[in-house]
Design a protein around this motif. Structure first.
Motif, PDB file in Angstrom:
ATOM      1  N   THR A  85      33.769  45.005  36.832  1.00 37.28           N
ATOM      2  CA  THR A  85      33.836  45.329  38.225  1.00 37.28           C
ATOM      3  C   THR A  85      32.715  46.411  38.449  1.00 37.28           C
ATOM      4  OG1 THR A  85      35.454  47.135  37.688  1.00 37.28           O
ATOM      5  CG2 THR A  85      36.454  44.932  38.509  1.00 37.28           C
ATOM      6  N   PHE A  86      32.516  46.710  39.701  1.00 34.65           N
ATOM      7  CA  PHE A  86      31.519  47.853  39.982  1.00 34.65           C
ATOM      8  C   PHE A  86      31.878  48.165  41.465  1.00 34.65           C
ATOM      9  CE2 PHE A  86      27.541  49.777  41.446  1.00 34.65           C
ATOM     10  CZ  PHE A  86      27.251  50.451  40.406  1.00 34.65           C
ATOM     11  N   THR A  87      31.696  49.342  41.869  1.00 38.48           N
ATOM     12  CA  THR A  87      32.073  49.771  43.121  1.00 38.48           C
ATOM     13  C   THR A  87      30.908  50.268  43.744  1.00 38.48           C
ATOM     14  OG1 THR A  87      34.378  50.685  42.582  1.00 38.48           O
ATOM     15  CG2 THR A  87      33.362  51.636  44.485  1.00 38.48           C
ATOM     16  N   TYR A  88      30.456  49.723  45.070  1.00 40.07           N
ATOM     17  CA  TYR A  88      29.309  50.070  45.883  1.00 40.07           C
ATOM     18  C   TYR A  88      29.477  50.799  46.838  1.00 40.07           C
ATOM     19  CZ  TYR A  88      27.160  46.241  43.192  1.00 40.07           C
ATOM     20  OH  TYR A  88      26.699  45.546  42.139  1.00 40.07           O
ATOM     21  N   THR A  89      29.040  51.845  47.504  1.00 36.52           N
ATOM     22  CA  THR A  89      28.920  52.557  48.717  1.00 36.52           C
ATOM     23  C   THR A  89      27.691  52.100  49.473  1.00 36.52           C
ATOM     24  OG1 THR A  89      30.092  54.534  47.631  1.00 36.52           O
ATOM     25  CG2 THR A  89      29.045  54.724  49.854  1.00 36.52           C
ATOM     26  N   VAL A  90      28.000  51.468  50.569  1.00 38.07           N
ATOM     27  CA  VAL A  90      26.679  50.916  51.425  1.00 38.07           C
ATOM     28  C   VAL A  90      26.818  51.726  52.855  1.00 38.07           C
ATOM     29  CG1 VAL A  90      25.943  48.819  52.265  1.00 38.07           C
ATOM     30  CG2 VAL A  90      27.211  48.801  50.109  1.00 38.07           C
ATOM     31  N   ARG A  91      25.850  52.087  52.998  1.00 41.49           N
ATOM     32  CA  ARG A  91      25.512  52.739  54.440  1.00 41.49           C
ATOM     33  C   ARG A  91      24.503  52.024  55.059  1.00 41.49           C
ATOM     34  NH1 ARG A  91      20.808  55.719  54.505  1.00 41.49           N
ATOM     35  NH2 ARG A  91      20.075  56.278  52.455  1.00 41.49           N
ATOM     36  N   PHE A  92      24.668  51.882  56.556  1.00 36.64           N
ATOM     37  CA  PHE A  92      23.915  51.147  57.368  1.00 36.64           C
ATOM     38  C   PHE A  92      23.063  52.005  58.295  1.00 36.64           C
ATOM     39  CE2 PHE A  92      27.625  48.673  55.709  1.00 36.64           C
ATOM     40  CZ  PHE A  92      26.973  47.432  55.408  1.00 36.64           C
ATOM     41  N   PRO A  93      21.970  52.302  58.188  1.00 39.86           N
ATOM     42  CA  PRO A  93      21.260  53.293  58.784  1.00 39.86           C
ATOM     43  C   PRO A  93      20.501  52.565  60.219  1.00 39.86           C
ATOM     44  CG  PRO A  93      19.865  52.891  57.149  1.00 39.86           C
ATOM     45  CD  PRO A  93      21.304  52.281  56.828  1.00 39.86           C
TER      46      PRO A  93
END
Length: 706
Positions: free
Chosen positions: A315-323
């Motif tokens: 598993t891997f946890t991504y934090t994705v922000r959308f500018p």
């Protein structure tokens, strides 16, 4: 400037005509005019300049290449001195068979703009005529030349059975290409002949079929994509797993995100930040790359650069922000030639908070375009240790829209539909149109153009996205078609090819409300123009960094090496040499990005920039390599403007993350280095990436030196 052809084109208006193209027989965007024997002092050249297009490649709706022709001529005597009533020189374009003529205009000594032409293979003849008003050629010939794409006919000549030394199927396999019984041949396109000299050859990489040993019937059937609306702070569970698909009558194992095809459509607002908990349940290491999103570097999903591969079961946890508002997509960044091709991809639609960001429409449709190569045993096997199809990339023989071979939509008469288009194919360029419907281009990868444009078709390179509004004004059916000029490498000729990808059924009932008036008035976006205008000085300066795109080969079978003699075309829309493309793997092919200043290549390149640097990049696609072809170049983590192509300025700018570089072309990009970290630049033909065409640049402290 980089490369002999680029220099030659820059000299057009100030050099004797015989210097243009003279030193570069591989040039794909200019050719020499040869004088008749009695006018040996005359010389000339034709430059094929990019025609205006908001896309990276300019074509007609039926896929014919569009060029702007510039003639440079020297040494012609006064036309009257030739007798026969001649008063003026006139340029003509002919088909190769000389059975169809187009008058280009009057010429003489100097440089002349001859307008636009939309032929792939043609001749230019210059004759001495009585009057500039003549409608057909009657006077004596003085100069003639043949377009670069016509060199492809040499393939026909070296494979003709009657020709001395012609290739035959008796050639023995070379070391590393023994017949091992692991492979089935890829399907051959209809009416295309197998190339000679290929008997007994198989790819050297060993065959691999994902899910081997698994009973497809025991796997869950993939289901159509679902839309997931997420708010800032929300969490999405995303799993890559084996699924069962039936396509073109064949049932076999593929991959899917959350059991869907494509993966879930993530619908978020600009400025949002979400958490994605990724679980890898496929039989290979994987990751998720958030293509085009200017997110934090550690979550970019680039294996070997920003993270290690997620192992099977991991598993891997991504934090994705959308500018930025726009249309984006996600896919693996490890063995894309396998995992992406088998269905691991999905879209992200990032909406601007301004309700008036784009013109009003009646509805929206998000379409992912793809193709897959299917034979008698299902999907053609993949290379275990290296990618197959390493020359041109894997072209499929079955087209998919949102994972289905047949896509359809029902609308009312007069509806305006906004289509968000993404090219998820490994290698194929599309030339998309809706038969009988008007289209207006409004946006691309990271947002809006400076101005909307009415277009006949939309050209998408792999990984590119475009947004178009389409008005369905007439009742009936409007087919979604891909229309191109397909090349048969063996005989070196083009033919028209049309593939129907789906259809829109237009009901007789008229839509309410009607947005016909808004559709008919293309908008200009002052805020976009202001953001690009602030960079005009940077656009005009010399490049800060330069790359040469080229190819290195080794240990090729003789039959393939014979065919790879630098005879190519600026853009190839199909796999015109299926057998030799399939046989050539990453063991024999190394696609190269070379720093023009240092000579460093691919992952040995070390470029460093500071945050807020504005960097001008020049990319030259060397046409003299053994098989130059187009490359969609993608920059991670940043956005850029396509400033010019072969010195012709782009007059309608848009922020992008992927741009096509045609063979023989020099493209200048202006990159806004706004996002710190180590980022990748690479070709987005999946097989080219896997065959080495990638590099890393750093954005942080230090900056560039000028």
């Amino acid at each position: 400037m980089i490369g002999g052809i680029t220099l030659a084109l820059a000299m057009l208006s100030r050099a004797p005509a015989d210097t243009v193209c003279r030193d570069d027989a591989s040039a794909l965007n200019c050719f020499t005019l040869v004088p008749t024997p009695d006018l040996a002092a005359a010389s000339g050249a034709i430059a094929l300049r990019p025609a205006h297009s908001p896309f990276g490649v300019a074509v007609t709706v039926d896929g014919r290449s569009r060029y702007h022709l510039t003639a440079t001529i020297a040494g012609l005597p006064p036309a009257r001195s030739l007798g026969g009533g001649a008063n003026v020189y006139v340029a003509w374009s002919y088909s190769l068979a000389l059975d169809s003529a187009v008058k280009l205009g009057t010429v003489g000594n100097g440089t002349f703009e001859l307008g636009e032409l939309d032929r792939a293979q043609f001749r230019v003849l210059i004759s001495a005529e009585r009057s500039a008003a003549v409608a057909s050629r009657h006077g004596r010939l003085v100069l003639r030349g043949t377009s670069p794409a016509s060199r492809l006919l040499a393939h026909r000549d070296i494979t003709q059975p009657a020709a001395p030394g012609a290739l035959r199927d008796a050639s023995a396999p070379m070391t590393g290409h023994e017949t091992m019984g692991q492979w089935t041949m890829p399907p051959m396109p209809r009416a295309m002949t197998a190339m000679p000299g290929m008997a007994g050859l198989e790819p050297s990489a060993g065959a691999m079929r994902p899910g081997a040993g698994r009973d497809a019937a025991a796997l869950a059937a993939a289901r159509p994509r679902e839309t997931v609306h997420l708010e800032s702070g929300d969490t999405l569970a995303l799993e890559a797993a084996l699924v069962r698909r039936t396509i073109a009558g064949k049932t076999f194992v593929m991959y899917g995100y959350n059991g869907q095809y494509p993966g879930p459509l993530i619908d978020v607002k600009q400025g949002a930040t979400i958490v994605v908990r990724f679980h890898n349940a496929i039989d290979q290491p994987s990751s998720v790359h958030w293509h085009g999103v200017r997110l934090d570097n550690r979550f970019d999903g680039t294996v070997g650069v920003t993270q290690e591969a997620v192992p099977s079961g991991g598993t891997f946890t991504y934090t994705v922000r959308f500018p930025d508002a726009g249309i984006y997509w996600y896919h693996p960044h490890v063995r894309e030639d396998v995992q992406q091709d088998l269905g691991l991809y999905g879209n992200m639609l990032v909406r601007a908070p301004d309700a008036d960001y784009l013109s009003p429409v009646n509805r929206e449709a998000v379409l992912m375009l793809d193709d897959i190569e299917i034979g008698d045993a299902g999907a053609t096997a993949y290379g275990a240790s290296a990618p197959t199809h390493a020359l041109m990339g894997r072209f499929g023989n079955v087209f998919l829209v949102n994972g289905e071979p047949r896509w359809s939509l029902g609308v009312k008469r007069g509806e305006v539909v906004r289509f968000y288009l993404t090219n998820a194919s490994s290698a194929r360029l599309y030339n998309i149109s809706f038969a009988g419907a008007r289209m207006k281009l409004v946006a691309s990868d990271l947002g809006r153009f400076e101005r909307e444009e009415v277009v006949e078709s939309v050209v998408l390179a792999p990984a590119e996205r475009y947004v178009v509004d389409v008005e369905f004004a007439r009742q009936g059916s409007a087919a979604l078609v891909n229309r191109v000029q397909a090349l048969d490498h063996m005989i070196g000729v083009y033919s028209s090819e049309t593939d129907t990808l789906g259809s829109v059924r237009v009901a007789p009932d008229r839509v309410t409300p009607s947005y016909a008036r808004q559709f008919a008035r293309p908008r200009r976006y002052a805020d976009v123009a202001a953001s690009t205008a602030a960079l005009r000085n940077a656009m005009a300066r010399p490049p800060d960094r330069s790359l040469v795109l080229t190819l290195r080969t080794r240990d090729l079978p003789q039959a393939i090496a014979t065919m790879l003699q630098g005879i190519n075309a600026p853009v190839e829309w199909n796999d015109g040499m299926p057998m030799m493309n399939w046989l050539t793997t990453g063991n024999e092919v190394n696609w190269v990005l070379r720093d023009a200043a240092t000579g460093q290549e691919n992952m040995d390149i070390d470029w460093r920039f500071a945050v807020h640097d504005t960097v001008k990049l020049s990319l030259f696609n060397d046409p003299s390599s053994s098989h130059a072809m187009q490359h969609p170049i993608h920059l991670h983590g940043q956005r850029f403007l396509v400033v010019s192509r072969d010195g012709v300025r782009n007059t309608n700018l848009v922020w992008k993350d992927t741009a096509i570089i045609a063979a023989g072309e020099t493209v200048e990009l202006l990159v806004e280095m706004s996002n710190p970290g180590r980022w990748m630049l690479h070709c987005h033909v999946a097989e080219h990436l896997s065959a080495g065409m990638m590099m890393v640049f750093s954005v942080g402290a230090g900056g560039i030196r000028r």
